[in-house]
Design an enzyme around this catalytic site. Sequence first.
Site, PDB file in Angstrom:
ATOM      1  N   ARG A 171     -10.353  16.213  17.805  1.00 47.18           N
ATOM      2  CA  ARG A 171      -9.161  17.022  17.548  1.00 47.18           C
ATOM      3  C   ARG A 171      -9.490  18.227  16.688  1.00 47.18           C
ATOM      4  NH1 ARG A 171      -5.669  13.211  14.464  1.00 47.18           N
ATOM      5  NH2 ARG A 171      -4.249  14.987  14.314  1.00 47.18           N
ATOM      6  N   SER A 226      -3.210   8.536  13.681  1.00 48.81           N
ATOM      7  CA  SER A 226      -4.396   8.640  12.831  1.00 48.81           C
ATOM      8  C   SER A 226      -4.132   8.035  11.451  1.00 48.81           C
ATOM      9  CB  SER A 226      -4.803  10.110  12.701  1.00 48.81           C
ATOM     10  OG  SER A 226      -5.919  10.243  11.849  1.00 48.81           O
ATOM     11  N   THR A 266      -8.852  11.426  -2.868  1.00 49.74           N
ATOM     12  CA  THR A 266      -8.800  10.381  -3.889  1.00 49.74           C
ATOM     13  C   THR A 266     -10.188   9.827  -4.205  1.00 49.74           C
ATOM     14  OG1 THR A 266      -6.551   9.783  -3.239  1.00 49.74           O
ATOM     15  CG2 THR A 266      -7.796   8.139  -4.458  1.00 49.74           C
ATOM     16  N   ASP A 275       0.844  -1.200   0.000  1.00 52.68           N
ATOM     17  CA  ASP A 275       0.000   0.000   0.000  1.00 52.68           C
ATOM     18  C   ASP A 275       0.876   1.244   0.000  1.00 52.68           C
ATOM     19  OD1 ASP A 275      -2.274   1.557   0.030  1.00 52.68           O
ATOM     20  OD2 ASP A 275      -2.909   0.988   2.052  1.00 52.68           O
ATOM     21  N   LYS A 276       0.247   2.369  -0.272  1.00 54.46           N
ATOM     22  CA  LYS A 276       0.909   3.677  -0.305  1.00 54.46           C
ATOM     23  C   LYS A 276      -0.007   4.693   0.352  1.00 54.46           C
ATOM     24  CE  LYS A 276       0.476   7.730  -2.745  1.00 54.46           C
ATOM     25  NZ  LYS A 276      -0.797   8.454  -2.994  1.00 54.46           N
ATOM     26  N   HIS A 277       0.606   5.680   1.009  1.00 51.52           N
ATOM     27  CA  HIS A 277      -0.172   6.768   1.593  1.00 51.52           C
ATOM     28  C   HIS A 277       0.539   8.085   1.342  1.00 51.52           C
ATOM     29  CE1 HIS A 277      -2.788   8.978   4.308  1.00 51.52           C
ATOM     30  NE2 HIS A 277      -1.711   9.558   4.788  1.00 51.52           N
ATOM     31  N   SER A 278      -0.245   9.115   1.011  1.00 47.69           N
ATOM     32  CA  SER A 278       0.290  10.464   0.845  1.00 47.69           C
ATOM     33  C   SER A 278      -0.221  11.349   1.968  1.00 47.69           C
ATOM     34  CB  SER A 278      -0.141  11.049  -0.503  1.00 47.69           C
ATOM     35  OG  SER A 278       0.156  12.437  -0.560  1.00 47.69           O
ATOM     36  N   LYS A 301      -5.394   3.508  10.347  1.00 41.83           N
ATOM     37  CA  LYS A 301      -6.252   3.117   9.212  1.00 41.83           C
ATOM     38  C   LYS A 301      -5.475   2.292   8.192  1.00 41.83           C
ATOM     39  CE  LYS A 301      -7.560   7.414   8.352  1.00 41.83           C
ATOM     40  NZ  LYS A 301      -7.188   8.241   9.509  1.00 41.83           N
ATOM     41  N   LYS A 302      -4.252   2.721   7.890  1.00 41.15           N
ATOM     42  CA  LYS A 302      -3.462   1.991   6.888  1.00 41.15           C
ATOM     43  C   LYS A 302      -3.094   0.594   7.376  1.00 41.15           C
ATOM     44  CE  LYS A 302      -3.308   4.437   3.241  1.00 41.15           C
ATOM     45  NZ  LYS A 302      -3.766   3.885   1.960  1.00 41.15           N
TER      46      LYS A 302
END
Length: 435
Positions: A167, A182, A119, A79-82, A186-187
């Site tokens: 928050r 956070s 996204t 997976d990837k996250h930005s 999730k990831k």
Amino acid sequence: MDARSIIAKLRRDQVPSSDELKWFAQGLADGGVSDAQAGAFAMAVCMGGLGAQGRADLTVAMRDSGDVLSWDFDGPVIDKHSTGGVGDSVSLVLAPALAELGAYVPMISGRGLGHTGGTLDKLESIPGVSTQIGQERLTQILRDTGAAIVGATGQIAPADKRLYAIRDVTATVESLDLITASILSKKLAASPQALVLDVKVGSGAFMKTLEDARKLAKALTETANAAGCRTSAVITDMHQPLAPALGNALEVAEVMNVLTHAHYDPLAEISAELGGVLLADAGMCSNAEDGREKVAAVIRDGRAAERFGRMMAAVGGPLQFVENWSRYLPEASVILEVAAPTNGYVASINGEALGLAVVALGGGRQVEDDVIDPAVGLSGIVRLGDKIDKGAPLAVVHAAREDAAQQAAEAVRRAVKLSPDSGQIVPLVHERIAP
């Protein structure tokens, strides 16, 4: 164990134990912790911090507050996250490319946040596409296509959903520990074997300086690896939009230009860079450079485009989307070129200002229940170092109304600064941070 004692411990600059943090996260998820207690916890963490071990313990506790997905595939799950930027549609290019190379990519993504596009919002500008699907259907789509970009269900890291809302109204969003927990809760709930983090830096990112981006990248990689997921980070530039378009359908159009017309532009370059690191970490190639070439190849030769078409059909999109994408994407009724006020070179671009201009056009949300207009935004945005003649377009506004178009044009003129000198070109990739 109770919330008051945990909050008191934080107030005394003591880090709660992993069991205490697990209890607190479960209380966030099931309502055992009140809003007042959640706010006090967030403020205490924001003021005193948790340290590396406490940050990892909170991340795992929030991940385990809901469903943790499991897979049985014949290839690695990656997976990837930005961290978010403008004109950043890398996920739409990278996910099908990785799937074409034999990986499985369950990409749980989000919607627009502040000045950055989401996204899921981009994908839903394609007619028929639905990004909210259950786990059984997600598993089947992954078996059939290798990749899926979907929204989180209510049972993915519910502690984070609750704490994030708290928050947002208690001025504790900027805590490094809470940001890390956070993002990763999730990831990591999607159980990837390897993860790459695209940490953006610059005017269009949340992290404006390299020092802040580096701190976040290190916190994320250290925490994810401590939680058992091999994770690297790449700090990439966001001093200008990654693609020359902002807005949901307009960004999808840029993605399709990359996938179908072999445009090896910054969007393709960053996709290959991130994919190369990820393939190497997953053991699918010998090193990141080899992986980068593999990803670039499937983008250039159209295999990633074909895979993207299968992904979209699986979530309700048109069967012939790749072949006729321009026919399906919505178009705005007002198109306006923004003329340069003088000659010069593009010296700076305020990406956040451009992103907010798109939000004002209706391309993003100012409150949570706003309805997005997928057709509006900006296209043809100039790049740093471009030589511009007076009257030439700095960008093209796509709007629903003439008055909104004029306001966006003025925002573009304020955001793009011209100079008599060409200036220095900023690199797309600043540095990698390995496990």
